[in-house]
Design a protein around this motif. Structure first.
Motif, short mmCIF file in Angstrom:
data_model
loop_
_atom_site.label_atom_id
_atom_site.label_comp_id
_atom_site.label_asym_id
_atom_site.label_seq_id
_atom_site.Cartn_x
_atom_site.Cartn_y
_atom_site.Cartn_z
N GLN A 5 0.82 -1.21 0.00
CA GLN A 5 0.00 0.00 0.00
C GLN A 5 0.86 1.26 0.00
OE1 GLN A 5 -2.86 1.44 3.33
NE2 GLN A 5 -4.10 0.15 2.00
N LEU A 6 1.97 1.21 0.71
CA LEU A 6 2.90 2.34 0.74
C LEU A 6 3.44 2.62 -0.66
CD1 LEU A 6 4.24 4.29 2.79
CD2 LEU A 6 6.16 2.70 2.89
N ILE A 54 2.40 12.90 -3.58
CA ILE A 54 2.44 12.13 -2.32
C ILE A 54 3.82 11.50 -2.18
CG2 ILE A 54 1.50 10.18 -1.03
CD1 ILE A 54 -0.43 12.46 -1.17
N GLY A 55 4.63 12.06 -1.29
CA GLY A 55 5.96 11.52 -1.02
C GLY A 55 5.90 10.47 0.07
N GLU A 56 7.08 10.04 0.50
CA GLU A 56 7.14 8.97 1.50
C GLU A 56 6.52 9.40 2.82
OE1 GLU A 56 10.26 5.62 2.28
OE2 GLU A 56 11.02 7.46 3.19
N LYS A 57 6.79 10.63 3.26
CA LYS A 57 6.26 11.08 4.55
C LYS A 57 4.74 11.13 4.54
CE LYS A 57 6.81 14.64 8.09
NZ LYS A 57 7.51 15.90 8.47
N LEU A 68 -6.28 15.03 -3.49
CA LEU A 68 -5.23 14.05 -3.17
C LEU A 68 -5.75 12.94 -2.27
CD1 LEU A 68 -2.08 16.30 -2.52
CD2 LEU A 68 -2.35 14.60 -4.33
N LEU A 69 -6.57 13.32 -1.30
CA LEU A 69 -7.14 12.31 -0.40
C LEU A 69 -8.05 11.36 -1.16
CD1 LEU A 69 -8.05 13.97 3.02
CD2 LEU A 69 -6.34 12.24 2.54
N LYS A 70 -8.83 11.89 -2.07
CA LYS A 70 -9.73 11.04 -2.86
C LYS A 70 -8.95 10.10 -3.76
CE LYS A 70 -13.67 14.23 -2.84
NZ LYS A 70 -14.56 15.11 -3.65
N GLN A 71 -7.86 10.61 -4.33
CA GLN A 71 -7.01 9.75 -5.16
C GLN A 71 -6.37 8.65 -4.31
OE1 GLN A 71 -4.21 12.37 -7.06
NE2 GLN A 71 -5.64 13.00 -8.66
N ALA A 72 -5.89 9.03 -3.13
CA ALA A 72 -5.25 8.05 -2.25
C ALA A 72 -6.23 6.97 -1.83
CB ALA A 72 -4.69 8.76 -1.01
N GLN A 97 0.43 18.12 6.47
CA GLN A 97 1.28 17.42 5.50
C GLN A 97 0.64 17.44 4.11
OE1 GLN A 97 4.44 16.19 5.89
NE2 GLN A 97 4.28 15.95 3.67
N LEU A 98 -0.67 17.28 4.04
CA LEU A 98 -1.36 17.33 2.76
C LEU A 98 -1.23 18.71 2.11
CD1 LEU A 98 -4.61 15.37 3.63
CD2 LEU A 98 -2.95 14.71 1.90
N PHE A 99 -1.27 19.76 2.95
CA PHE A 99 -1.14 21.11 2.41
C PHE A 99 0.24 21.30 1.79
CE2 PHE A 99 -0.62 25.76 2.68
CZ PHE A 99 -1.79 26.15 2.04
#
Length: 321
Positions: A190-191, A200-203, A298-302, A258-260
């Motif tokens: 999933q990561l 979306i980076g690693e953090k 981004l959240l919806k894509q994730a 972090q999303l911002f």
């Protein structure tokens, strides 16, 4: 819950917890295993124990009750606070708070608590300690800058501050390595999938996996956006009040921040996010509002990628996110 459910409201602190139920009244127990064992003698299979999320203090009791098979609910303290304010209550004690929590549970639908496994609990502990280290490091760096402005009148102070910053950097590196190892152990695939999303980076991917418990806590992307606190709130009343819409901010602050930060990169390299940002700005709205909309995207894509198990595809994701 059925009509036979017996509600227990709990106000918990470091050393003790106060319990109130309509049937058994008020009791107080030690916040340790001995107190837990005394408390469960008053419970039945129809009991529902409700407590506020109080950082560290509620965790052991909630875990203990869950493992013993009792129904537990951990509610948002803000919701209970608003409930107490609506009653115009002027009394504020541990006993009255336990009673208010009990009344809140009787009048509202409360979510059932799901215990975290050891890896999930450790990940959250690591994140909390990392936050503490980062705040401490920032304070030390500010002190160092102040010493430089003064011309370093005390070399002993300067060296001590420098050693502290180095020590915190080393500690953060160790904690981060442990966090990454735990996430990879549980959710490596999933990561990898989340990191295929441009922006979306690693953090950000790690925070998403940890805070959502591998996206198992949410049934749809709307719930996830509410959890992060980036859903808009409407401020209108009658014909005169037309306030500007704002995000709720009632949610996970660390994930939201972090999303911002991720939204800036997403606006450059994520096609759907870039088009959304440009469309909102072209309508004369602020760039900050556009970036918040990108966070939502981004959240919806994730969520879509985590649930589908498929890597990012700009044409596919733009249709469903």
């Amino acid at each position: 819950m059925n009509k036979n459910t017996e509600f227990f409201g709990i106000d918990i602190s470091k050393d003790v917890f106060d319990v109130f139920s309509l049937e058994k009244g008020h009791n107080q127990f030690a916040n340790n295993e001995k107190g837990f064992k005394q408390f469960i003698k008053k419970l039945s299979k129809e009991s529902l124990v409700v407590m506020e999320a109080t950082g560290y203090y509620h965790y052991c009791l909630a875990q203990y009750l869950y493992e013993k098979g009792y129904a537990v609910s951990v509610v948002n303290p803000l919701s209970v606070k608003r409930f107490i304010q609506m009653k115009l209550s002027k009394v504020k004690t541990d006993k009255s708070d336990a009673k208010s929590i009990c009344e809140y549970a009787r009048n509202n639908e409360v979510p059932l608590y799901t215990a975290k496994d050891k890896n999930q609990a450790e990940c959250l502990q690591l994140l909390r300690l990392m936050d503490t280290y980062v705040k401490h490091r920032t304070a030390m760096k500010n002190k160092l800058d102040g010493e430089k402005v003064l011309g370093i009148p005390s070399k002993a102070v300067y060296r001590s501050l420098s050693r502290t910053v180095k020590h915190l950097n080393k500690g953060l590196a160790l904690l981060e390595a442990r966090l990454i190892a735990l996430v990879i152990e549980e959710q490596q695939e999933q990561l990898k999938l989340l990191k295929t999303i441009p922006g979306i980076g690693e953090k950000a991917a790690i925070l998403l996996v940890v805070f959502t418990d591998g996206f198992s806590k949410f049934e749809n992307s709307k719930q996830l956006c509410c959890y992060a606190g980036i859903t808009p709130t409407i401020r209108q009343s009658g014909s005169s009040v037309r306030g500007r819409s704002r995000i709720s901010k009632i949610g996970n602050k660390k994930l939201r921040n972090q999303l911002f930060l991720s939204s800036f990169t997403a606006c450059q390299y994520n096609k759907a996010c870039r088009e959304l940002f440009e469309r909102i700005v072209s309508q004369g709205k602020s760039k900050k509002l556009a970036l918040l909309a990108v966070c939502n995207k981004l959240l919806k894509q994730a969520f879509a990628i985590a649930k589908s198990g498929m890597p990012y595809n700009e044409n596919f994701v733009s249709k469903i996110a």
